[in-house]
Design an enzyme around this catalytic site. Structure first.
Site, mmCIF file in Angstrom:
data_model
loop_
_atom_site.group_PDB
_atom_site.id
_atom_site.type_symbol
_atom_site.label_atom_id
_atom_site.label_comp_id
_atom_site.label_asym_id
_atom_site.label_seq_id
_atom_site.Cartn_x
_atom_site.Cartn_y
_atom_site.Cartn_z
ATOM 1 N N LYS A 137 73.333 24.439 28.351
ATOM 2 C CA LYS A 137 73.449 22.999 28.812
ATOM 3 C C LYS A 137 74.856 22.704 29.638
ATOM 4 C CE LYS A 137 70.376 20.638 25.872
ATOM 5 N NZ LYS A 137 68.884 20.513 26.507
ATOM 6 N N GLU A 221 77.411 13.111 26.544
ATOM 7 C CA GLU A 221 76.962 12.639 27.657
ATOM 8 C C GLU A 221 77.086 11.180 27.769
ATOM 9 O OE1 GLU A 221 73.276 14.042 28.905
ATOM 10 O OE2 GLU A 221 73.915 15.880 29.800
ATOM 11 N N HIS A 256 62.827 12.386 21.555
ATOM 12 C CA HIS A 256 63.161 13.071 22.887
ATOM 13 C C HIS A 256 62.112 14.184 23.162
ATOM 14 C CE1 HIS A 256 66.706 10.586 22.771
ATOM 15 N NE2 HIS A 256 67.098 11.247 21.608
ATOM 16 N N ARG A 312 60.924 28.875 32.682
ATOM 17 C CA ARG A 312 59.801 29.325 32.277
ATOM 18 C C ARG A 312 58.795 28.340 32.798
ATOM 19 N NH1 ARG A 312 59.487 24.808 28.631
ATOM 20 N NH2 ARG A 312 61.362 24.377 27.670
HETATM 21 P P1 ADP Z 1 65.915 19.299 25.382
HETATM 22 O O1 ADP Z 1 66.485 20.505 26.106
HETATM 23 O O2 ADP Z 1 66.061 19.412 24.059
HETATM 24 O O3 ADP Z 1 64.451 18.717 25.886
HETATM 25 P P2 ADP Z 1 67.058 17.404 27.455
HETATM 26 O O4 ADP Z 1 68.486 17.647 27.807
HETATM 27 O O5 ADP Z 1 66.111 17.894 28.078
HETATM 28 O O6 ADP Z 1 66.859 18.158 25.907
HETATM 29 O O7 ADP Z 1 66.628 15.981 26.852
HETATM 30 C C1 ADP Z 1 65.429 15.659 26.239
HETATM 31 C C2 ADP Z 1 65.359 14.096 26.590
HETATM 32 O O8 ADP Z 1 66.361 13.480 25.667
HETATM 33 C C3 ADP Z 1 65.356 13.407 27.748
HETATM 34 O O9 ADP Z 1 63.937 13.837 28.406
HETATM 35 C C4 ADP Z 1 65.547 12.298 27.765
HETATM 36 O O10 ADP Z 1 64.565 11.415 27.205
HETATM 37 C C5 ADP Z 1 66.655 12.227 26.667
HETATM 38 N N1 ADP Z 1 67.816 12.348 27.185
HETATM 39 C C6 ADP Z 1 68.609 13.278 27.450
HETATM 40 N N2 ADP Z 1 70.012 13.402 27.869
HETATM 41 C C7 ADP Z 1 70.005 11.889 28.057
HETATM 42 C C8 ADP Z 1 71.005 10.905 28.356
HETATM 43 N N3 ADP Z 1 72.292 11.269 28.817
HETATM 44 N N4 ADP Z 1 70.820 9.569 28.568
HETATM 45 C C9 ADP Z 1 69.617 9.216 28.029
HETATM 46 N N5 ADP Z 1 68.528 9.915 27.626
HETATM 47 C C10 ADP Z 1 68.917 11.320 27.616
#
Ligand code: ADP
Length: 698
Positions: A137, A221, A256, A312
């Site tokens: 990431k 973040e 999440h 993917r």
């Molecule tokens: P993963 O790879 O574990 O799925 P992501 O980075 O895609 O992680 O984030 C999964 C979820 O977490 C997102 O869909 C959102 O709901 C929440 N999320 C991630 N980053 C943030 C952020 N900076 N602020 C608020 N919610 C977040």
């Protein structure tokens, strides 16, 4: 840096070296619904499908549907589906010419992609360089920053000193989100609300990152408080042409992780669609992407921020297929064979609306913890061209603790969102699973919340509507009365309105109606709550019922309620009409084995006849039991130690998530049955605590 391990003999676009080699024998390096889904398209195209299976999957649907299947090893994924070497050996033995990794497992493993190409096989996925670029990431954020794609403000640099991460978190302000850079599936993430929470969150995310992904790098973040998760499906061919197949809104999440996905996003402007689509293509092109990919964004009142790219095919790809009329697995196979994209951007259009719900084996009233067991009975929803069910299990299969607890995906289409939602509600109403606790009832409730109907969604939706999504205690009580009524009318053949042979209650001869006009019945709910009912018979379909003794978290109600009931048929369903104190309600009842399930629009309850099960009676309040099968990864206390309510006593890992076992009250540790590294089973007593003061009796 991320290319350090990359063999120089491979081109940046990997697959272009393999162009126009046709696929005739496909090894599917996955299991469950996605293995079945891939097979469906591949077999339609005349491709011979080769499956792999572990011990737990010997009888699995994906093995039965395959043209050929090979044993790959013991049940834990690390000994089977994750062993690249074995998969390559099977590919060789089975003379496969291509490997599709599905999602999860090795789908985003660049070294595996390289090894496949080195073996002269086609990898159905993007070039390994692109996987590496997006695998972290942190690094993907740096790349996107350079390409001009908007990012969530934060720190994604290399300095991983705790003090530096703490300083960066403070700079961002609260709430902030600490994320494992290699994380996925919602794992390795912690929201911090204040300074004190930062250090423990860093430690926990590092540990989860290391345990689940072998990498403890973190990023920080700004935590956007009420965003939507909107992602763009992209597809690029080996010539570098790319299209976006519009967006999916995946805001409805728990822990999440996505629960409902839909396309197009509700209340979404064409201008946002275009801007995000173009940003997604820019992101993909900047890393020379090929094949199916998803660029995930957080969407906050018209602003969007890149989160990550999944290199993917995604779980939720069917909603995109439903609104575009395309088969994305077919596209994947074509692109991997060197063919151009079948359609250009201008020719792609959105037709209607699609929604997908993920049906999980989980306890929605207990932190969505995964559940396991045998799927004793399944009644599928009516499937037609608008209702699709992607599943990898059938009745009688076991949901094991080894893999993801997703049972199936129910995907529906409608000409517009409201029609789509209506079809979804109907299909959810028909879908029944008995034997393992699922989220079906939760999904029924969720899809009926009017804010969902209006498209007012955010990633906080489930949290914000938690109260309405919980099984209410009054519903439990209603269901117990309904179950009792069902039992009473079905057990005596003369009064049986049905000849339901599945009903265990028929078989029960222990309670023949006798001269006495009252009796006691005892039930246990799936979460081990128990209750005893006093029944006073008024007529064969009419009683006074009172919950006499209970450890349910409902008020014991010794006042008898007058209850009447009868069964009626509704198509293939059997419905129980029951009246409590003059008010008629309708519930669905499914009886199977020793279990009885009652559900209606408001909730679902699973009951067992108390006498039919072993009474363990270990319900001492001082015992903390394992919520599920798992491994102890940390023990913070010793026998004899004093603890305070809320102290984290142990951490166990189950399904790659950490669960903290906390002290329920002040006390002293008396018994400590396990040590770090021990495997524990759900229900095992982990620790005994003697309260300092006897809990007050009110
Ligand atoms: P993963 O790879 O574990 O799925 P992501 O980075 O895609 O992680 O984030 C999964 C979820 O977490 C997102 O869909 C959102 O709901 C929440 N999320 C991630 N980053 C943030 C952020 N900076 N602020 C608020 N919610 C977040």
């Amino acid at each position: 840096m991320q290319n350090a391990n990359h063999s120089p003999t491979h081109s940046k676009t990997g697959q272009s070296k393999m162009e126009n080699k046709s696929i005739t024998r496909l090894l599917i390096a996955n299991r469950g619904e996605i293995a079945c889904r891939i097979m469906k398209t591949a077999q339609k195209l005349g491709i011979h499908c080769i499956a792999v299976y572990s011990d737990a999957d010997q009888q699995a649907l994906h093995v039965k549907l395959a043209d050929e299947a090979f044993y790959i090893g013991p049940s834990p994924a690390k000994d089977s589906y994750l062993v690249a070497k074995k998969l390559l050996e099977i590919a060789k033995v089975s003379q496969a010419d291509a490997i599709h990794p599905g999602y999860g497992f090795l789908s985003e493993n660049a070294a595996f992609a390289d090894a496949i190409e080195e073996a002269g096989l086609i990898w159905i996925g993007p070039p390994s360089d692109a996987i590496r670029a997006m695998g972290s990431k942190s690094e993907s954020k740096s790349l996107m920053e350079k390409a001009g794609v908007p990012l969530v403000p934060g720190y994604h640099g290399d300095n991983q000193d705790e003090s530096h991460l703490i300083a960066e978190t403070k700079k961002i302000g609260f709430p902030a989100l600490i994320k494992a850079s290699a994380g996925g599936g919602g794992k390795g993430m912690r929201v911090v609300e204040n300074e004190q929470e930062i250090a423990p969150a860093i430690a926990a995310s590092k540990r989860e990152g290391l345990n689940s992904f072998g990498d403890e790098k973190l990023l920080v973040e700004k935590y956007i408080t009420r965003p939507r998760h909107v992602e763009i499906q992209v597809f690029l061919d080996q010539e570098g042409n790319g299209v976006y197949l519009f967006e999916r809104d995946c805001s409805i999440q728990r822990r999440h992780q996505k629960v409902i996905e839909e396309a197009p996003a509700p209340l979404f402007l064409d201008s946002d669609r275009k801007a995000m689509g173009e940003a997604a293509i820019l992101a993909a092109k900047s890393i020379h992407y090929v094949g199916a990919g998803t660029v995930e964004f957080l969407f906050d009142q018209g602003d969007f921020y890149f989160m990550e790219m999944n290199t993917r095919l995604q779980v939720e790809h069917p909603v995109t297929e439903m609104i575009t009329g395309q088969d994305l697995v077919e596209w994947q196979l074509k692109v991997a064979q060197g063919e151009p994209l079948p359609i250009d951007q201008e020719s792609l259009a959105i037709n209607g609306h699609a929604m997908e719900v993920r049906v999980y084996a989980e306890d929605t009233d207990n932190q969505f913890l995964p559940t396991t067991g045998v799927l004793d009975f399944i009644q599928l929803p009516h499937i037609d061209e608008h209702v699709r069910l992607d599943t990898g299990v059938v009745e009688g299969d076991q949901i094991s603790p080894y893999y993801d607890p997703m049972i199936s995906k129910l995907i529906v289409w409608g000409k517009d969102r409201s029609q789509c939602l209506k079809t979804l509600q109907e299909a959810l109403g028909q879908y029944q699973i008995v034997g393992v606790k699922t989220n079906l009832s939760f999904l029924r409730r969720l899809t009926k919340i009017h804010q969902f109907g209006e498209g007012d969604v955010s990633t906080r939706f489930i949290e914000e509507h938690a109260e309405r999504l919980q099984t209410s205690t009054s519903i439990k009580k209603h269901h117990i009365l309904a179950a009792t009524a069902y039992h009473l009318i079905t057990r005596a053949p003369v009064h049986s309105a049905t000849d339901d042979q599945r009903s265990p209650w028929h078989a029960l001869q222990s309670f023949q109606l006798n001269q006495s006009s009252s009796e006691r019945l005892r039930f246990q709910l799936s979460n081990n709550e128990r209750c005893t009912l006093l029944v006073e018979h008024i007529a064969h379909d009419h009683w006074n019922l009172s919950i006499e003794q209970t450890d349910l978290n409902v008020e014991p109600d010794i006042q008898p309620a007058t209850v009447r009931a009868h069964l009626q048929c509704n198509g293939a369903h059997q419905e129980l009409m029951y009246e409590i104190e003059g008010r008629w309600s309708k519930a669905n009842v499914v009886a199977h084995g020793s279990k009885l399930w009652v559900y209606d629009d408001l909730g679902e309850s699973e009951l067992q006849h108390y006498e039919l099960i072993i009474d363990t009676d270990d319900g001492q309040s001082g015992n903390l039991v394992a919520p599920m099968n798992g491994t102890l990864i940390q023990v913070n206390v010793k026998s004899g130690e004093d603890v305070k309510a809320g102290d984290a006593l142990m951490i166990m890992e189950a399904m790659k998530m950490e669960h903290v076992i906390k002290a329920p009250y002040d006390g002293q540790v008396k018994g400590l049955s396990f040590k770090v590294g021990d495997l524990v089973s759900g229900g095992d007593i982990l620790i005994e605590i003697e309260p300092l003061i006897e809990p007050a009796i009110s």
